[in-house]
Design a protein around this motif. Sequence first.
Motif, PDB file in Angstrom:
ATOM      1  N   THR A 137       0.844  -1.196   0.000  1.00  0.00           N
ATOM      2  CA  THR A 137       0.000   0.000   0.000  1.00  0.00           C
ATOM      3  C   THR A 137       0.878   1.244   0.000  1.00  0.00           C
ATOM      4  OG1 THR A 137      -0.159   0.029   2.430  1.00  0.00           O
ATOM      5  CG2 THR A 137      -1.900  -1.127   1.217  1.00  0.00           C
ATOM      6  N   SER A 162      -3.818   0.953  -3.236  1.00  0.00           N
ATOM      7  CA  SER A 162      -3.493  -0.470  -3.314  1.00  0.00           C
ATOM      8  C   SER A 162      -2.429  -0.708  -4.382  1.00  0.00           C
ATOM      9  CB  SER A 162      -4.741  -1.277  -3.656  1.00  0.00           C
ATOM     10  OG  SER A 162      -5.182  -0.969  -4.979  1.00  0.00           O
ATOM     11  N   MET A 168      -9.293   2.038   1.336  1.00  0.00           N
ATOM     12  CA  MET A 168      -8.391   1.492   0.340  1.00  0.00           C
ATOM     13  C   MET A 168      -8.975   1.706  -1.047  1.00  0.00           C
ATOM     14  SD  MET A 168      -5.475  -0.120   0.023  1.00  0.00           S
ATOM     15  CE  MET A 168      -5.228  -1.014   1.564  1.00  0.00           C
TER      16      MET A 168
END
Length: 259
Positions: free
Chosen positions: A130, A171, A258
């Motif tokens: 990430t 991501s 995310m």
Amino acid sequence: MTGRTIRVETPGDDGVALVTIDRPERHNAIDLETAAELTATWRAVRGDDGVRAVVLTGAGERAFCTGIDRSVSVPQPSSPYAMDDPLLAIGPKANDLWKPVIAAVGGMACGGAFYLLGECEFLIAAESATFFDPHTTYGMVSAYEAIGMAQRMPFGEVARMSLMGTAERLSAARAYETGLVSEVVRDGEAVGAALRAAAVIAGYPSAAVQGTVRAVWSAREAARSQALAGAPHLITLGNAPPEQQAGLFAARKRGHRMR
């Protein structure tokens, strides 16, 4: 070349060095000793003809690097026209290294990690990697970090990541879509994939490889140099006082989105 916080290995006889930030208990955050060891490592690699390509990674599974260690305190000059930044010399290009460096990213890569990622030739990421930039959340200007990422990602993506702070994380899949990452592999395979790519490059004539690296970087050097010249003033003028930064960090929210 190996120090207390930076581990340097040559896994094979193919001219590839594996450089590992070895502070997994601190999410591979960079303190002053680590910063000095990174600088020394790039300088040593620069003068070692046996090393023709490098893979850079972080120890453990939780983080590639989470930027500067918050325990580090760097007194700043009183003038708004001067600033001391311990991370300015931690990257390969800052040390005039034009041998190719490939980043193998697993876990979190955030904030000051972009000083390193911004000076690598390309990134290979594990699926669980990430990317995010916490600066604005804690009352700090993202200058060098944003400039480094602006060389790799579309303007809107850099602006969003820099401004959203800790509320969002990019991501590995989205990082690939934006061009930040060149390849996404399964967890645990990023270093191996990067070593294989580095071995191919190391097998080519070194002068041709380094000349190509320099040519690619020269294509964007003018804009990058101009942007970096203004970064210290933006940071000096825009950063909240250290005690306010500490308070914002202590009160941070743990959740994030995310994308």
